[in-house]
Design an enzyme around this catalytic site. Structure first.
Site, PDB file in Angstrom:
ATOM      1  N   GLY A  57      31.993  42.471  30.786  1.00  0.00           N
ATOM      2  CA  GLY A  57      31.414  43.574  31.539  1.00  0.00           C
ATOM      3  C   GLY A  57      30.386  44.300  30.694  1.00  0.00           C
ATOM      4  N   CYS A  58      30.356  45.602  30.802  1.00  0.00           N
ATOM      5  CA  CYS A  58      29.376  46.427  30.085  1.00  0.00           C
ATOM      6  C   CYS A  58      29.359  46.104  28.599  1.00  0.00           C
ATOM      7  CB  CYS A  58      29.709  47.901  30.287  1.00  0.00           C
ATOM      8  SG  CYS A  58      28.743  49.020  29.252  1.00  0.00           S
ATOM      9  N   PHE A  59      28.225  45.613  28.107  1.00  0.00           N
ATOM     10  CA  PHE A  59      28.192  45.214  26.703  1.00  0.00           C
ATOM     11  C   PHE A  59      28.249  46.395  25.755  1.00  0.00           C
ATOM     12  CE2 PHE A  59      23.469  43.834  27.605  1.00  0.00           C
ATOM     13  CZ  PHE A  59      23.098  45.135  27.889  1.00  0.00           C
ATOM     14  N   TRP A  60      27.911  47.601  26.228  1.00  0.00           N
ATOM     15  CA  TRP A  60      28.088  48.775  25.381  1.00  0.00           C
ATOM     16  C   TRP A  60      29.555  48.903  24.961  1.00  0.00           C
ATOM     17  CZ3 TRP A  60      25.659  52.889  29.148  1.00  0.00           C
ATOM     18  CH2 TRP A  60      24.280  52.640  29.290  1.00  0.00           C
ATOM     19  N   CYS A  61      30.442  48.739  25.935  1.00  0.00           N
ATOM     20  CA  CYS A  61      31.879  48.913  25.693  1.00  0.00           C
ATOM     21  C   CYS A  61      32.455  47.781  24.859  1.00  0.00           C
ATOM     22  CB  CYS A  61      32.623  48.999  27.027  1.00  0.00           C
ATOM     23  SG  CYS A  61      32.103  50.385  28.083  1.00  0.00           S
TER      24      CYS A  61
END
Length: 225
Positions: A57-61
């Protein structure tokens, strides 16, 4: 589809509501990010380091999760799994590129094993979701483990089977194990976003329900190796 937070909130000037990755950055921020990337790239140049690639999912996380693992030297947000060369975030989000948001992890195998990285991966994703991750739905937000060789495949398949055999683990496990493809680094403003924009990042992460869902799935192991 773009990453939308499914709620209407009034935010202060410090936090504006927006699709999570559709944020522009100033020239100074871009230069600072590039300099930081140069520093970490130099640190990760050793032949003694190994590489793993995960989509969650969100690559930031995902980037934050692996940065907290002892022995991880560098994480890079990017795109992989598709056929379009050097894609942009907008292409991956809006077009049929086949790419997923992913994170390339450079790590010291004398300190941390690939098996430990796999455990950290599982505890930071919802492996039962075949539509995306948390509030982010669409192909580019699917979870996956990208394996570079036979040993990574063996370990990844064993870890997935162990979850399937565990009556207390989430089910069904739908996260696929895929052959590694060319990895393209994302735009500079995405790199280390959780450090550069902590207020915006934490608002997004909490509003998306990621932490709560991980605790529901994994209990005390949520978010941990």
């Amino acid at each position: 589809m773009m990453r939308w937070i499914a709620m209407t909130l009034t935010l202060t000037a410090a936090v504006t509501m927006l699709p999570a990755c559709a944020e522009s950055t100033s020239g100074n921020e871009t230069e600072a990010a590039a300099a930081a990337n140069d520093d970490t790239s130099e640190a990760a140049a050793s032949d003694d380091l190994a590489t793993a690639v995960f989509a969650g999912g969100c690559f930031w996380c995902v980037e934050q999760a692996f940065d907290e693992v002892r022995g991880v030297v560098e994480t890079i947000s990017g795109y992989t799994g598709g056929d379009v060369e050097d894609p942009s975030y907008e292409q991956v989000t809006y077009e049929d590129t086949g790419h997923l948001e992913a994170v390339q992890v450079r790590y010291d195998p004398s300190i941390v094993t690939y098996q430990t990285l796999l455990e950290s991966f599982w505890h930071n994703v919802d492996p039962t979701d075949d539509r995306g991750q948390f509030c982010d739905k669409g192909h580019s937000y699917l979870s996956a483990i990208f394996v570079a060789d036979d040993e990574q495949r063996r370990l990844a398949e064993a870890s997935r089977q162990a979850l399937k055999d565990d009556a207390d683990a989430p089910s069904p496990i739908v996260t696929p194990i895929r052959e590694a493809r060319t990895f393209y680094a994302a735009e500079d403003y995405h790199q280390n976003y959780y450090e550069k924009k902590p207020v915006r990042y934490n608002f997004y992460k909490n509003a998306c329900g990621r932490t709560d869902r991980l605790e529901e799935l994994w209990g005390d192991a949520a978010g941990k190796p």
